[in-house]
Design an enzyme around this catalytic site. Sequence first.
Site, PDB file in Angstrom:
ATOM      1  N   ASP A 289      55.801  55.546   4.926  1.00 19.57           N
ATOM      2  CA  ASP A 289      54.798  55.560   6.324  1.00 19.57           C
ATOM      3  C   ASP A 289      55.218  56.842   7.052  1.00 19.57           C
ATOM      4  O   ASP A 289      54.070  57.389   7.764  1.00 19.57           O
ATOM      5  CB  ASP A 289      55.357  54.348   7.262  1.00 19.57           C
ATOM      6  CG  ASP A 289      54.754  52.979   6.659  1.00 19.57           C
ATOM      7  OD1 ASP A 289      53.551  52.889   5.715  1.00 19.57           O
ATOM      8  OD2 ASP A 289      55.197  51.912   7.021  1.00 19.57           O
ATOM      9  N   GLY A 290      56.276  57.370   6.989  1.00 19.48           N
ATOM     10  CA  GLY A 290      56.705  58.412   7.528  1.00 19.48           C
ATOM     11  C   GLY A 290      55.892  59.688   7.299  1.00 19.48           C
ATOM     12  O   GLY A 290      55.428  60.327   7.965  1.00 19.48           O
TER      13      GLY A 290
ATOM     14  N   LYS B 128      30.867  33.920  -3.388  1.00 22.62           N
ATOM     15  CA  LYS B 128      30.146  34.293  -2.018  1.00 22.62           C
ATOM     16  C   LYS B 128      30.611  34.138  -1.058  1.00 22.62           C
ATOM     17  O   LYS B 128      31.156  33.100  -0.642  1.00 22.62           O
ATOM     18  CB  LYS B 128      28.938  33.218  -2.098  1.00 22.62           C
ATOM     19  CG  LYS B 128      27.928  33.119  -0.963  1.00 22.62           C
ATOM     20  CD  LYS B 128      26.942  32.034  -0.814  1.00 22.62           C
ATOM     21  CE  LYS B 128      25.751  32.475   0.313  1.00 22.62           C
ATOM     22  NZ  LYS B 128      26.473  32.539   1.396  1.00 22.62           N
TER      23      LYS B 128
ATOM     24  N   SER C 280      17.467  38.305   1.032  1.00 23.43           N
ATOM     25  CA  SER C 280      18.595  37.458   1.141  1.00 23.43           C
ATOM     26  C   SER C 280      18.588  36.737  -0.265  1.00 23.43           C
ATOM     27  O   SER C 280      17.865  37.112  -1.066  1.00 23.43           O
ATOM     28  CB  SER C 280      18.084  36.660   2.295  1.00 23.43           C
ATOM     29  OG  SER C 280      16.729  35.777   2.078  1.00 23.43           O
TER      30      SER C 280
END
Length: 668
Positions: free
Chosen positions: A33-34, A123, A81
């Site tokens: 992270d550093g 889904k 759709s």
Amino acid sequence: MDSKNKIKIDELIDKINELNYHYYTLDEPMVSDGEYDKLYDELRELENSTGYINAFSPTQRVGGTILDKFEKHFHITRLYSQDKSQNIDQLKDWIIRTKKLRDQYNNSHDDKLEKLEFLTEYKFDGLTINLTYENGLLKTASTRGNGIVGEDVTKQVLTIPTIPTKIKEKSLLEIQGEAVMPLSSLKKYNEENEIPLKNARNAAAGAIRNLDTSQTRKRNLKAYFYQISTNSLDFKTEEDKLNFLEEQKLPVYPYKKLIKNFDEIVKEIDYIKEERHHIDVLTDGVVIKVNDVKTQEVLGYTNKFPRWSIAYKYDPEEYTTKLLDVVWNVGRTGKVTPSAILEPVDFSGVTVQRATLNNYDDILRKKVKIGSQVFIRRSNDVIPEILGVVDENQENTVEIKKPTKCPYCHSELIEGNVHIYCPNSISCTPQLKARMVHFASRDAMDIEGLSEKTVELFINELDIKEIYDLYDLKYEDLIDLESFKEKKTNNLLQAIENSKECDLNHFIYAIGIPNVGVKTARDLAEKYKSLENLRNAKEDDLVEVEDIGEKTSHDIVEFFNDKNIKESIDKLLEKGIKIKEIEESEVSNFLEGMKIVITGSIENYKRNDIKKLILDHNGDVTSSVSKNTDLVLCGEKPGSKKEKADQLGIKVLENEELFEFIKNLEED
């Protein structure tokens, strides 16, 4: 602007985007992270000093912009759709129609279509988003809208860290997917915010359509992609499209399966119906697509749907009903929790009349009142949870009052953190009943036949007042009780007698130390080797045990220093309980440090038995596959965990190799 600075900024953007892909999408951090923060700060400083800010820079993804309105976005190609089937018969009709159209084409054309093959995917229940990439850059992100015109939600979508702003492909593309709010993120959000979100679907849709992008960011959305619209690329199969998306570093959900026929589809639908409750994303069905793209083109579209795709939808698991009353229950630790009494509602053939409310703060946060219409959700065949009220301003409702006395023993209740407790652990019947059922459970003393109903019978008819009273029961005490005959009586007495010989970790778990579950009980047993050592343990020593923090170490010491608990444990031991202490030689280091995932059903083995074998050899059993997983044991119907393991290059044992591995553990 200095061209060197521009090149440097672009290089940093590419580097940070690559790190984001490995961190968020693959769950494989490449730097600390550093180190990441150092690169990010360097990019931000360069942008500030030069004034050159790429619209799709990682610094622009954090949210914070408040938009005046949504602009319209016209899709390059129409977004259709999805046709749906609510039952197997409707799905079968779709298969028959698809086969008929394919056969009609093959009967009249020389270029024959491939034999039908289907691809199944989850889904997801979120909000459809459409990404437009041009020259390898994310140009816009939009909602589906009416399929022709949607809303430009680029700023909102940029808060989703898994979505790349640059891809390798340079042609004009539209890529469709679903923005979702993980269930873990929903839970955390509701714990940290005064106004709870009612469900993950509405939370995702509301986040994307929020003009304040800082609010979008707070919901920690993810997105998964599954479809491409392009005039430039040719794909042979639907599976090729998913592989292409992965190559472009777009997040694709790890589950997909190729299926040959209708019976296999039905089998997969039944499997996913259960498996979907074990993933972190809300899903309400299975999408079934014809895999061959040429067949898709021949089948074409109706006015609304592609003919080559259909969604099988499960029965809904969220309903609305009326809250009739709230009753307060007492658990084995004395915690007093509310339970909602509902106007009966049918969940897929099961009539539900109760639902969970976590605590009184939960009631206030969700604005629940007696008489309210409420949303309830049921998953994995457990008691439903109340998500919130339909209308906060509904009339003819009554406030729910916080209890001040135990509903069973009438002791004055005490408050601790967000919960309320009955301090009477000696003679409060529900606490005794729950403690006794826990004590007898499989991972504890394993007293088969000592059910909740039987415990309640013992308390009411035999005046059992403490757990150790179980070991004084005799044949003549039981034989005349309701439903007890000779065989049942002897079996239960034998099970109680057998429980006197027990492993240390089982006893530690059985006595109900606060915050000590099955794994922590095993860790404590392996560290302290005997009950006496554990009873004398100090807080400073306990915190060295994995997953035990300062609070749990304090609770353990307090537990063993409690006068009543001390006496109860001593009396239990006086009844003849012999705890098998752990010797150094008993713990094998064969699997030391290995993180192992078990997935699917393994013939002739229970999952708990395999888990015990692994723990006995100093291995660690985890529930999900990640870059830190060392090994996956794969039985029948493994689901998405095997696929993720394959993607991450993790060793998978199955079939003969799996059974040989288990046999070696048994013999070692």
